[in-house]
Write an enzyme that holds these catalytic residues in place. Structure first.
Site, PDB file in Angstrom:
ATOM      1  N   TYR A  89      -2.979 -49.699  54.112  1.00 26.39           N
ATOM      2  CA  TYR A  89      -1.968 -50.708  54.397  1.00 26.39           C
ATOM      3  C   TYR A  89      -2.582 -52.080  54.199  1.00 26.39           C
ATOM      4  O   TYR A  89      -3.683 -52.342  54.690  1.00 26.39           O
ATOM      5  CB  TYR A  89      -1.472 -50.561  55.838  1.00 26.39           C
ATOM      6  CG  TYR A  89      -0.439 -51.584  56.252  1.00 26.39           C
ATOM      7  CD1 TYR A  89       0.837 -51.570  55.691  1.00 26.39           C
ATOM      8  CD2 TYR A  89      -0.729 -52.545  57.214  1.00 26.39           C
ATOM      9  CE1 TYR A  89       1.798 -52.504  56.085  1.00 26.39           C
ATOM     10  CE2 TYR A  89       0.228 -53.482  57.607  1.00 26.39           C
ATOM     11  CZ  TYR A  89       1.491 -53.450  57.045  1.00 26.39           C
ATOM     12  OH  TYR A  89       2.430 -54.369  57.437  1.00 26.39           O
ATOM     13  N   ASP A 121     -10.231 -55.225  51.856  1.00 27.28           N
ATOM     14  CA  ASP A 121      -9.325 -55.716  52.883  1.00 27.28           C
ATOM     15  C   ASP A 121      -9.964 -55.402  54.234  1.00 27.28           C
ATOM     16  O   ASP A 121      -9.887 -54.280  54.731  1.00 27.28           O
ATOM     17  CB  ASP A 121      -7.952 -55.051  52.740  1.00 27.28           C
ATOM     18  CG  ASP A 121      -6.967 -55.553  53.792  1.00 27.28           C
ATOM     19  OD1 ASP A 121      -7.377 -56.356  54.655  1.00 27.28           O
ATOM     20  OD2 ASP A 121      -5.791 -55.136  53.744  1.00 27.28           O
ATOM     21  N   LYS A 149      -6.570 -60.581  62.008  1.00 30.65           N
ATOM     22  CA  LYS A 149      -6.776 -60.008  63.347  1.00 30.65           C
ATOM     23  C   LYS A 149      -7.847 -60.742  64.172  1.00 30.65           C
ATOM     24  O   LYS A 149      -7.557 -61.813  64.688  1.00 30.65           O
ATOM     25  CB  LYS A 149      -7.003 -58.499  63.230  1.00 30.65           C
ATOM     26  CG  LYS A 149      -5.756 -57.828  62.602  1.00 30.65           C
ATOM     27  CD  LYS A 149      -5.645 -56.344  62.705  1.00 30.65           C
ATOM     28  CE  LYS A 149      -4.229 -55.899  62.337  1.00 30.65           C
ATOM     29  NZ  LYS A 149      -4.071 -55.260  61.056  1.00 30.65           N
TER      30      LYS A 149
HETATM   31  C1  PLP Z   1      -3.001 -55.549  59.948  1.00 32.53           C
HETATM   32  C2  PLP Z   1      -3.431 -55.428  58.550  1.00 32.53           C
HETATM   33  C3  PLP Z   1      -2.891 -56.231  57.544  1.00 32.53           C
HETATM   34  C4  PLP Z   1      -1.730 -57.148  57.783  1.00 32.53           C
HETATM   35  O1  PLP Z   1      -2.022 -58.164  58.682  1.00 32.53           O
HETATM   36  P1  PLP Z   1      -0.804 -58.918  59.426  1.00 32.53           P
HETATM   37  O2  PLP Z   1      -1.483 -59.993  60.196  1.00 32.53           O
HETATM   38  O3  PLP Z   1      -0.143 -57.867  60.262  1.00 32.53           O
HETATM   39  O4  PLP Z   1       0.100 -59.440  58.387  1.00 32.53           O
HETATM   40  C5  PLP Z   1      -3.434 -56.152  56.276  1.00 32.53           C
HETATM   41  N1  PLP Z   1      -4.449 -55.316  56.001  1.00 32.53           N
HETATM   42  C6  PLP Z   1      -4.987 -54.522  56.945  1.00 32.53           C
HETATM   43  C7  PLP Z   1      -6.133 -53.636  56.591  1.00 32.53           C
HETATM   44  C8  PLP Z   1      -4.489 -54.541  58.247  1.00 32.53           C
HETATM   45  O5  PLP Z   1      -4.998 -53.719  59.153  1.00 32.53           O
END
Ligand code: PLP
Length: 430
Positions: free
Chosen positions: A144, A239, A267
């Protein structure tokens, strides 16, 4: 456990907010029952609108690595608020923050602040496309990367939980530019690269996946991707929105020794405020406007209050390596305790674990990719989730999520979680 007030709020919320929530997984649909409305949080605990207290294993889906309402972050925010909320002009703190991030994550030579992880990944692939002059991207099934159009193809997390992995509203054109491979399958990546010579701008992945439940990279997988990218001039993007500042100070890249060209962060970086960032090699980042032609902007990017929270958080983490020792130890104690409990009860579910992140998959199969993860008994997970919740333990309300450990968890909390897990296993078996 009384949940009357949460129930009333949820009934009302559904009239005004789609599904009653501002982010889908919060709705508890995958585990049955209704979401709890949270009133406050402190340290290891969440408190709901009915006065119930829960020991935390989500921590706002990762950011609260020091537990809730950490005093240092609180003070930084309180001080910043005195100076105004937003200026739309550069500030000293943004420079300090960028300097700090680049020193903690050396592969990030230049960095741009944004407001969420989604913005970070969307922007990063735009820059990779601008830099290479190519259109296509490769992502992995079950990873994701936020809700950007390009990523809602075989997306993990909420998208799996609700069974619409390919969201309506994403155009065929966008979908055609997103190629997907199974996680941990280098041969599949090579096949895609061979079939799309000179057309692939970037490969983006979670170096440890948190969003199909926790899945580790197989031996040689990240190294193999690095080699393919080097050979083909493809930008490798880690990511690390979830793993950054968590699996090690410098993210999983520090731990695995493979260096990406670009990194996306979120985060923890905001200390609980809405912050994201993307960065990487100077040469690539200098494509970003106004240094270069790739446009990306934000009215509230680098917001002074959000930066104050993030800077306080990252400064603390940078100066306190014992944080990582502690959450690592708790991760080991918790996961070996859950394994021991399962053994006592003759259960053989798969528990994947790296550092302060873990997922218990209700399947006997090893879980190394999304296909494996889907073999989990999600109904049984739902029962386990509710059995734990009843015992005061708040886990992520979906099988396809990771749990996050904070420094606020004491040995006593860990013992409570383990006792609750033993009783919950017994309850769902009965
Ligand atoms: C949470 C998450 C996102 C998206 O971040 P948001 O602040 O919710 O838009 C993207 N990549 C990874 C790996 C994530 O865990």
């Amino acid at each position: 456990m009384t949940t009357k007030n949460s129930q009333e709020l949820f009934d009302k919320a559904k009239n005004y907010i789609p599904g009653g929530v501002n982010s889908p997984v919060r709705a508890f649909r995958a585990v049955g029952g209704n979401p709890l409305f949270i009133k406050s949080a402190k340290g290891a605990y969440l408190y709901d609108e009915d006065g119930n207290a829960f020991i935390e294993l989500i921590n706002s889906w990762g950011p609260m690595i020091l537990g809730h309402a950490n005093e240092l972050v609180e003070k930084a925010v309180a001080d910043a608020i005195q100076l105004g909320f937003s200026y739309g002009a550069p500030t000293r703190r943004e420079v300090e923050m960028a300097e700090l991030i680049t020193s903690i994550v050396p592969s990030v030579e230049k960095v741009r602040m944004v407001n969420s992880g989604t913005e970070a990944t969307m922007s990063a692939i735009r820059v990779a496309r601008g830099y290479t002059g190519r259109d296509k991207i490769i992502k992995f099934e079950g990873c994701y990367h936020g809700h950007g159009d390009s990523f809602l193809i075989a997306a993990g997390s909420g998208a799996i939980t609700f069974g619409h992995p390919d969201s309506p509203g994403v155009t065929k054109g966008v979908a055609n530019d997103t190629l997907t491979a199974p996680y941990n399958d280098l041969a599949a990546v090579q096949t895609l690269v061979d079939a799309n010579q000179g057309q692939i701008a970037c490969i983006i992945l979670e170096p440890v996946v948190g969003n199909m439940g926790l899945v580790k990279p197989a031996e040689g997988f990240l190294e193999g991707l690095r080699q393919i990218c080097d050979k083909e001039g493809i930008v490798l993007i880690f990511d690390e929105v979830m793993t950054g500042f968590r699996l090690a100070k410098g993210g999983f890249q520090e731990r695995c020794g493979v260096t990406p060209d670009m990194t996306t962060m979120g985060k923890i970086i905001g200390g609980g405020m809405p912050v994201g960032a993307y960065g990487g090699k100077k040469e690539i980042m200098d494509c970003v406007s106004p240094a270069g032609p790739v446009y990306q902007a934000g009215t509230l990017s680098g917001n002074p209050i959000a930066m104050a929270a993030g800077q306080a958080m990252l400064t603390y983490l940078n100066e306190h390596p014992e944080v990582y020792e502690r959450i690592e130890t708790v991760g080991n104690t918790l996961t070996s305790g859950i394994r021991a409990n399962m053994q006592k009860l003759g259960l053989n579910y798969t528990l994947n674990h790296v550092g302060s992140m873990f997922t218990l998959f209700f399947t006997d199969k090893p879980v190394n990719n999304f296909e494996d993860a889907k073999s989990s008994d999600t109904a049984l997970f739902g029962k386990f989730f509710n059995a734990m919740l009843k015992r005061g333990i708040y886990m992520a309300p979906s099988q396809y999520e990771a749990m996050f450990i904070s420094t606020a968890l004491t040995d006593e909390h860990v013992a409570q979680i383990l006792d609750a897990s033993y009783e919950s296993f017994q309850e769902i078996l009965a």
